[in-house]
Motif scaffolding. Structure first.
Motif, short mmCIF file in Angstrom:
data_model
loop_
_atom_site.label_atom_id
_atom_site.label_comp_id
_atom_site.label_asym_id
_atom_site.label_seq_id
_atom_site.Cartn_x
_atom_site.Cartn_y
_atom_site.Cartn_z
N VAL A 37 -2.18 2.10 -9.60
CA VAL A 37 -3.13 3.10 -9.11
C VAL A 37 -2.75 3.24 -7.67
CG1 VAL A 37 -5.64 3.88 -9.09
CG2 VAL A 37 -4.59 2.62 -10.83
N TYR A 39 -1.16 2.88 -3.52
CA TYR A 39 0.25 2.61 -3.03
C TYR A 39 0.21 2.92 -1.42
CZ TYR A 39 0.30 8.08 -2.98
OH TYR A 39 -0.23 9.27 -2.96
N ALA A 41 1.94 4.75 1.65
CA ALA A 41 2.84 5.93 2.00
C ALA A 41 2.99 6.27 3.43
CB ALA A 41 2.11 7.12 1.18
N ASN A 42 3.93 7.05 3.71
CA ASN A 42 4.02 7.62 5.18
C ASN A 42 3.61 9.24 4.99
OD1 ASN A 42 4.95 5.69 6.53
ND2 ASN A 42 6.95 5.77 5.69
N HIS B 31 -6.99 8.95 1.19
CA HIS B 31 -5.90 8.54 2.12
C HIS B 31 -6.53 7.64 3.40
CE1 HIS B 31 -2.69 11.61 1.24
NE2 HIS B 31 -3.31 10.77 0.18
N PRO B 33 -5.85 5.44 6.57
CA PRO B 33 -4.75 5.42 7.58
C PRO B 33 -4.63 3.86 7.95
CG PRO B 33 -6.82 6.52 8.64
CD PRO B 33 -7.05 6.31 7.12
N ARG B 38 1.28 5.99 8.75
CA ARG B 38 1.03 5.19 7.37
C ARG B 38 -0.33 5.11 7.03
NH1 ARG B 38 4.18 2.03 11.09
NH2 ARG B 38 6.34 2.01 10.34
N TYR B 39 -0.25 5.27 5.43
CA TYR B 39 -1.47 5.12 4.88
C TYR B 39 -1.48 4.66 3.50
CZ TYR B 39 -0.03 9.43 2.42
OH TYR B 39 0.38 10.12 1.77
N ILE B 40 -2.89 4.24 3.11
CA ILE B 40 -2.89 3.43 1.80
C ILE B 40 -3.59 4.64 0.81
CG2 ILE B 40 -3.93 1.72 0.28
CD1 ILE B 40 -3.92 -0.31 2.69
N ALA B 41 -2.94 4.85 -0.23
CA ALA B 41 -3.65 6.12 -1.32
C ALA B 41 -3.82 5.55 -2.59
CB ALA B 41 -2.64 7.02 -1.11
N ASN B 42 -4.34 6.49 -3.41
CA ASN B 42 -4.50 6.50 -4.62
C ASN B 42 -3.82 7.30 -5.40
OD1 ASN B 42 -6.16 3.89 -5.01
ND2 ASN B 42 -7.94 5.33 -4.54
N ARG B 43 -2.98 6.88 -6.67
CA ARG B 43 -2.43 8.19 -7.27
C ARG B 43 -3.66 9.04 -7.93
NH1 ARG B 43 2.67 6.72 -7.54
NH2 ARG B 43 2.72 4.39 -7.52
N GLU B 84 -10.51 13.18 3.86
CA GLU B 84 -9.36 12.40 3.78
C GLU B 84 -9.84 10.84 3.37
OE1 GLU B 84 -6.02 13.02 6.45
OE2 GLU B 84 -5.40 10.85 6.54
N ASP B 110 -10.92 1.48 -2.76
CA ASP B 110 -11.50 0.20 -2.66
C ASP B 110 -11.59 0.05 -1.29
OD1 ASP B 110 -12.80 0.39 -5.03
OD2 ASP B 110 -10.96 -1.03 -5.88
N TRP B 111 -10.37 -0.24 -0.59
CA TRP B 111 -10.14 -0.84 0.49
C TRP B 111 -9.55 0.16 1.74
CZ3 TRP B 111 -12.16 -5.63 0.33
CH2 TRP B 111 -11.98 -6.25 -0.85
N ALA B 160 -10.57 4.99 -14.16
CA ALA B 160 -9.18 5.14 -14.52
C ALA B 160 -8.83 3.50 -14.64
CB ALA B 160 -8.43 5.73 -13.39
N GLU B 161 -8.60 3.25 -15.60
CA GLU B 161 -7.95 1.93 -15.91
C GLU B 161 -6.51 1.67 -16.52
OE1 GLU B 161 -9.96 -0.36 -14.63
OE2 GLU B 161 -11.81 0.75 -14.39
N VAL B 186 -4.97 5.13 -17.51
CA VAL B 186 -3.92 5.62 -16.53
C VAL B 186 -2.66 4.83 -16.42
CG1 VAL B 186 -5.70 7.04 -15.21
CG2 VAL B 186 -4.98 4.70 -14.53
N PHE B 193 -1.38 10.48 -14.79
CA PHE B 193 -1.23 10.75 -13.37
C PHE B 193 -0.26 12.09 -13.12
CE2 PHE B 193 -2.32 6.35 -12.28
CZ PHE B 193 -3.77 6.49 -11.61
#
Lengths: 237, 237
Positions: A37, A39, A41-42, B31, B33, B38-43, B84, B110-111, B160-161, B186, B193
């Motif tokens: 779920v 990731y 990214a940039n 997203h 930051p 750079r950032y951490i994201a979810n699909r 964002e 979550d984080w 979404a599991e 998912v 996705f």
């Protein structure tokens, strides 16, 4: 389609200084999975890299565009290979060699999660974050720039920085084995990320050339012309 | 525009069971930051959340759609607030209250990185990764579901599991204070996705209802109808 026909017409009549040349261009971000779920990214829309690929093709080059996840239509006349991670991008880039020209415009993640989970990570209720063991990704530009057997005649890298732009770019030029670093300032105030304009500095062993703020498409066109001129002069030697 | 005119025509003649109701819908990823690049994201494509927002509006609801970064056109007749991060999403969601209906379909991180850098993090040459201090993000669904003063009459969450879908969904139902959890699998093999189809389970205190695999637009339409029926029966009591 009308536009494509018009473009095709002009392409047929325009000078094609890169006819017979092969180019590989990377574009967009990479996505490094944490679990199915999440990731890392940039920020990269891929607009600049895609514009370079289109411009090289317009000058007659046979272009392979290795693209991370973007929301852009494929440029006309370009072979597009879609990838997600830095490792996939390296593999696809190396598979596109030999080439005369490499333009590494993608925003490749420096780090990946060493052991991405196969199932979604769950909060354990302790409030403690999951440990993210990071591993260094391959350096695609340096790999291509220092390739013993298949280094392209012209290797171009991009440097997106948030300050000391030229200093970092000049340091990258040597370390990555590039002939040109196209450097730009991507500080949030610049509006470069996702925007249509870009202000770039061309950093070579000979010096630094700063272009005015231009549409990314125009930066692509000028860069393709710069590449064609450089290759022509190198061939003349 | 022709399509919009046709839709407008049908919307004007179709039953509007949610006329006079206010709804807030979250959609897309967040997203978080790491630094400016750079950032951490979810699909999450946002397709399912946007479809629910459009369907609620089609039934007459006044809809605020709080959307993370997506590549979708705004649904017609819906007020869209773009955010964002998870914290921005929580703020925009709370600002849309009071509402009768909350549908929390976004894939919220979550984080977050506790101290996002103002300038691009550089590799220090040691090969050691930068330390990413993670902090727990606010739980938007739980905040809305347990809101003392402004809890909407109907609170719907999404889960979404990648396995044990119903078990996790039922656990979330109570913990998050939701009336309904729409759960789906998912796992990469599911193709959910970014895809246009979804297979969902409706988990309530009364039981679980599994719908066949449907286009996400159809899931949105059915879910809006389910919500309208549930609100009508609650009002009848």
């Amino acid at each position: 389609e009308i536009l494509a026909a018009i473009e095709g017409h002009f392409a047929a009549t325009a000078p094609r200084p890169l006819a017979g040349r092969r180019a590989v261009v990377t574009s967009g971000p990479t996505h490094e999975p944490i679990d199915p779920v999440r990731y890392i990214a940039n920020r990269s829309s891929g607009k600049q890299g895609h514009a370079v690929a289109a411009a090289l093709a317009a000058l007659g080059a046979e272009v392979t565009l290795v693209s991370g996840p973007v929301s852009l239509v494929d440029p006309a006349g370009v072979r597009v290979v879609r990838v997600e991670t830095a490792r996939e991008m390296l593999q696809a880039t190396l598979a596109a060699l030999p080439a005369d020209i490499a333009v590494m415009a993608a925003a490749v993640a420096d780090w990946r999660v060493a052991d991405a989970a196969d199932t979604k990570l769950k909060k354990d209720g302790s409030g403690a974050p999951p440990p993210l063991g990071l591993a260094l990704n391959p350096d695609i530009l340096a790999t291509v720039g220092h390739h013993a057997a298949l280094r392209p005649a012209l290797v171009v890298g991009f440097a997106a920085e948030t300050g000391a732009v030229e200093i970092y770019a000049r340091e990258k030029l040597a370390r990555k084995g590039a002939d040109l670093i196209v450097a730009n300032d991507v500080s949030p105030a610049s509006g470069v990320f996702g925007g249509d304009a870009n202000t770039v500095h061309l950093v070579t062993a000979e010096g630094t050339e700063t272009w005015p703020t231009l549409p990314k498409a125009e930066v692509g066109t000028r860069l393709a012309a710069w590449i064609a001129a450089r290759l022509a002069s190198a061939t003349d030697l």
